[in-house]
Design a protein around this motif. Sequence first.
Motif, short mmCIF file in Angstrom:
data_model
loop_
_atom_site.label_atom_id
_atom_site.label_comp_id
_atom_site.label_asym_id
_atom_site.label_seq_id
_atom_site.Cartn_x
_atom_site.Cartn_y
_atom_site.Cartn_z
N PRO A 228 0.83 -1.20 0.00
CA PRO A 228 0.00 0.00 0.00
C PRO A 228 0.87 1.26 0.00
O PRO A 228 1.86 1.33 0.74
N VAL A 229 0.51 2.23 -0.86
CA VAL A 229 1.17 3.54 -0.89
C VAL A 229 0.07 4.55 -0.60
O VAL A 229 -0.82 4.76 -1.42
N ARG A 230 0.08 5.14 0.59
CA ARG A 230 -1.00 6.06 0.97
C ARG A 230 -0.44 7.40 1.41
O ARG A 230 0.61 7.47 2.03
N GLY A 231 -1.17 8.46 1.05
CA GLY A 231 -0.71 9.81 1.35
C GLY A 231 -1.62 10.52 2.34
O GLY A 231 -2.84 10.37 2.27
N PHE A 232 -1.01 11.30 3.23
CA PHE A 232 -1.77 12.00 4.27
C PHE A 232 -1.24 13.41 4.45
O PHE A 232 -0.10 13.70 4.14
N ILE A 233 -2.10 14.25 5.03
CA ILE A 233 -1.66 15.59 5.44
C ILE A 233 -1.85 15.70 6.94
O ILE A 233 -2.92 15.37 7.47
N PHE A 234 -0.79 16.10 7.61
CA PHE A 234 -0.83 16.34 9.05
C PHE A 234 -1.17 17.80 9.26
O PHE A 234 -0.51 18.70 8.73
N GLU A 235 -2.23 18.03 10.04
CA GLU A 235 -2.64 19.41 10.33
C GLU A 235 -1.91 19.89 11.56
O GLU A 235 -2.16 19.38 12.67
N VAL A 236 -1.02 20.85 11.37
CA VAL A 236 -0.17 21.27 12.48
C VAL A 236 -0.95 21.95 13.61
O VAL A 236 -0.49 21.97 14.75
N ASP A 237 -2.14 22.47 13.30
CA ASP A 237 -2.93 23.14 14.34
C ASP A 237 -3.74 22.18 15.19
O ASP A 237 -4.11 22.51 16.32
N THR A 238 -4.07 21.02 14.65
CA THR A 238 -4.94 20.09 15.38
C THR A 238 -4.27 18.76 15.71
O THR A 238 -4.76 18.02 16.56
#
Length: 173
Positions: free
Chosen positions: A148-158
């Motif tokens: 699996p190749v999965r992409g995410f965004i980490f929200e620095v505020d939450t």
Amino acid sequence: MGIIDKALEANRDYARKYDSALGKPPAPKIVVVTCMDPRLSDLPGILGLPQADLDVIRTGGPAVTEDVLGELVVSNRVLGTTEILLLNHTGCGFTTFTDGELNAKLSDSTGDASPAPMRFFSYKDPEENTREQIKMVRSHPWISKDIPVRGFIFEVDTGRLWEVHALEDERIA
Ligand SMILES: [Zn+2]
């Protein structure tokens, strides 16, 4: 005393208490590509995974460069990781300039333009960046198709993660 000198002093204590079993060959399970930004440093905390399970590749952005692809191939094929996580984030410093602007600024401020044009891999949109990364990694012939190749965004505020899907229509579906 400089920061590195302080760190060397602290390392003497660290080495005294060090568990030599940690020196055994690593057996990471997952490889994470993420930004050099310090807010992404607590990956065991962000992902709830033990440090020993994580192979971590860090670049500014992150940028999936030829070097990063080589490291992913090694992580997958040599070290045996079985999943790839591409971790972008909000508020990235690499979205605050373009390569052209930074080249011009540094050529100006140092009075030496000889390194230009340097590639800094600046970008504008973390979502688009993630989508391109998934495509690049997924299409590499030496990265196993079973992985699996999965992409995410980490929200620095939450502190929250949200998933980015490779294709626009997949996201809607
Ligand atoms: Zn960043």
